[in-house]
Design a protein around this motif. Sequence first.
Motif: not given
Length: 173
Positions: A21-29
């Motif tokens: 689940s943490t990998k699926t919520i990728a932050a925009n850089t």
Amino acid sequence: MSMVVRVMLWGTLLSAVMLCSTKTIAANTTRLDISGSLIKPPCTANFGATQSVDLPSVSLNSLKMGLNEWTDVALGFQCTQGSKVQLRFTAGNGAYDAATLRTTLDKLGLKTRLSDVTGTVREVDFNFGEPLTFLVEATALNLKLSVKPVLGAQELPAVGSYNATLMMEIVYL
């Protein structure tokens, strides 16, 4: 033992779900490039950062009668036209009043005055701790700081050597 294996399996499954689940919520850089320029100040001082001023010897009689001469210190600045120089004088060892420094010799003070000698010579009204701002109309600002020994109290001071510290803060605008 099967209970321990089940708990471990559940723990492993929960860890895997959390990682997924943490990998699926990728932050925009976002990249932010910052740049600037450093320029030289609009003025430079024509005197050193530390100066020593030797005053002539004064007798107790001339001190008592107020016959002491002023000793001058030149404070010159080269500036770009239209810049400003802001000065603030502070008494390093304390002061008897707004323009008289305390010295290391009890009951002896140094009276100060400031003159603008850039064009027409004029005395500048100043008090220790208060800022003074000078507009540089051409490319030079020439000031003269003057000091002379005076009585700091009604009684005469003891005979001996003395010194005082006057600090000057300079801001170029």
